[in-house]
Design a protein around this motif. Structure first.
Motif, PDB file in Angstrom:
ATOM      1  N   ASP A  30       0.971  -1.133  -0.031  1.00 18.96           N
ATOM      2  CA  ASP A  30      -0.030   0.188   0.076  1.00 18.96           C
ATOM      3  C   ASP A  30       0.839   1.112  -0.027  1.00 18.96           C
ATOM      4  O   ASP A  30       0.477   2.278  -0.206  1.00 18.96           O
ATOM      5  N   PRO A  33       6.015   0.062  -3.913  1.00 12.98           N
ATOM      6  CA  PRO A  33       5.760  -0.701  -5.128  1.00 12.98           C
ATOM      7  C   PRO A  33       5.717  -2.150  -4.451  1.00 12.98           C
ATOM      8  O   PRO A  33       6.203  -2.576  -3.554  1.00 12.98           O
ATOM      9  N   GLN A  38       3.289  -9.746  -6.979  1.00 15.01           N
ATOM     10  CA  GLN A  38       4.952  -9.658  -7.055  1.00 15.01           C
ATOM     11  C   GLN A  38       5.269 -10.661  -5.566  1.00 15.01           C
ATOM     12  O   GLN A  38       6.209 -11.397  -5.783  1.00 15.01           O
TER      13      GLN A  38
ATOM     14  N   VAL B  44       7.481   1.496 -11.564  1.00 21.87           N
ATOM     15  CA  VAL B  44       8.484   0.711 -10.467  1.00 21.87           C
ATOM     16  C   VAL B  44       7.784  -0.607 -10.435  1.00 21.87           C
ATOM     17  O   VAL B  44       8.211  -1.603 -10.057  1.00 21.87           O
ATOM     18  N   ASP B  45       6.227  -0.647 -10.237  1.00 19.59           N
ATOM     19  CA  ASP B  45       5.587  -1.879 -10.010  1.00 19.59           C
ATOM     20  C   ASP B  45       5.593  -2.837 -11.272  1.00 19.59           C
ATOM     21  O   ASP B  45       5.827  -3.951 -10.758  1.00 19.59           O
ATOM     22  N   MET B  48       9.010  -4.334 -11.172  1.00 19.45           N
ATOM     23  CA  MET B  48       9.135  -5.498 -10.241  1.00 19.45           C
ATOM     24  C   MET B  48       8.579  -6.786 -10.727  1.00 19.45           C
ATOM     25  O   MET B  48       9.463  -7.746 -10.490  1.00 19.45           O
ATOM     26  N   THR B  49       7.367  -6.533 -11.400  1.00 19.31           N
ATOM     27  CA  THR B  49       6.653  -7.845 -11.973  1.00 19.31           C
ATOM     28  C   THR B  49       7.394  -8.316 -12.964  1.00 19.31           C
ATOM     29  O   THR B  49       7.792  -9.519 -13.247  1.00 19.31           O
ATOM     30  N   ASN B 131       0.077   4.247  -2.285  1.00 21.86           N
ATOM     31  CA  ASN B 131       0.362   3.829  -3.305  1.00 21.86           C
ATOM     32  C   ASN B 131      -0.872   3.649  -4.416  1.00 21.86           C
ATOM     33  O   ASN B 131      -1.545   2.705  -4.257  1.00 21.86           O
TER      34      ASN B 131
END
Lengths: 138, 180
Positions: A30, A33, A38, B44-45, B48-49, B131
């Motif tokens: 939250d 990232p 993930q 960034v998300d 990361m994935t 986020n």
């Protein structure tokens, strides 16, 4: 597989940190990232790493195949279950506002629960596929 | 620019390589470079994935699949002219399409004008989640994410059925010997 002392020692040092990182990505998603998807992949990578270094049997003693295959539908059930619970509490499907007294907190807790569902399904699927690939090659 | 040049170099390497083991490793490197590109673009998300799924899990699964098959690519029996033509034509169309895209980082595009400002302004009052990617994925667009999770579930079940089902149909010689 008997002489790889370096791998075994390194794995024992790394694996706790991998688990902590997975949980960090999960519960800090939250604020930074990351999120359930993930975190699930990192957790699955931990199990796969363990299985590569210590062998499939050792990994299946800790994470049995039954459990991993149960995790695949369980995550979807958690996700959909949160939606059904919010229906019973009088809001729309997957609207988490009424999960707690305060709508904002309800949204927050709903997001956390849903992300746990995603984590469970993703980690379970990845590890289950890995297990069946490796189990077939033997 | 450096990253894109490296990406192109690795793509050429993957195409020219016959050893599948090296192709899998190069694919992992490609994914890591792609993750770096995503970081440069401030996603960034996604980075990361890409790093965990593209470079981590899929490389491991590819290696596991190689474990079951041969590591040398078979020599193709047909000429590569038609696939080459299709690839080049698609590439030209895609490059032509990028000319119509707005330049990077412009705020007044339809993509940034539609619902994105609402999410950005209301994420913290509505959900107290800073986020925005997370709040959009799990709260505003919860149905989509439920669908994605179901897709993963379905794909996992399908792969498990394919990999496990055949084994029970063909009992190995070891098993038969024990029964007799």
């Amino acid at each position: 597989m008997k002489l790889d002392v370096i791998f075994r020692v390194a794995a024992k040092i790394f694996i706790p940190f991998m688990l902590v990182f997975a949980l960090y990505v999960q519960f800090h998603g939250d604020f930074g990232p990351g999120g359930g998807f993930q975190a699930g992949v990192v957790a699955a990578a931990m199990v796969i790493f363990y299985a590569i270094i210590f062998g499939l049997d050792a990994a299946q003693r800790i994470f049995p195949q039954r459990l991993v295959e149960l995790m695949v539908p369980a995550g979807v059930a958690i996700f959909a279950g949160v939606g059904v619970v919010s229906l019973f509490l009088g809001s729309e499907y997957l609207d988490y506002s009424r999960l707690l007294h305060d709508p904002v907190h309800g949204q927050h807790i709903g997001i956390l629960l849903v992300e746990i569902g995603v984590l469970v399904t993703v980690a379970g699927t990845m590890v289950a596929i890995f297990y069946s690939f490796i189990g077939r090659g033997r | 620019m450096v990253l894109l040049t490296l990406l192109a170099a690795i793509t050429v390497g993957i195409v020219r390589m016959r050893n599948l083991f090296a192709v899998v490793v190069l694919g992992g490197i490609y994914s890591f470079l792609m993750a770096s590109v995503m970081i440069v673009l401030d996603a960034v998300d996604v980075a990361m994935t890409e790093a965990s799924v593209g470079a981590g899990i899929s490389t491991v699964l590819m290696l596991a699949a190689l474990h079951l098959t041969k590591t040398e690519e078979a020599v193709p029996t047909h000429t590569p002219l038609l696939p080459l033509f299709v690839a080049v034509a698609t590439g030209i169309v895609l490059v032509f399409g990028t000319f119509a895209l707005p330049s990077f980082g412009v705020a007044e595009t339809p993509m940034n004008m539609h619902v994105a400002p609402y999410y950005l302004q209301n994420s913290i009052p509505d959900t107290s989640v800073p986020n925005v990617v997370t709040s959009v994925l799990s709260s505003y667009r919860g149905f989509d994410t439920l669908g994605e999770t179901t897709v993963i579930f379905t794909a996992g079940i399908a792969v498990l059925m394919l990999l496990k089902g055949k084994r029970e149909l063909k009992p190995g010689p070891k098993r038969r010997r024990i029964r007799r």
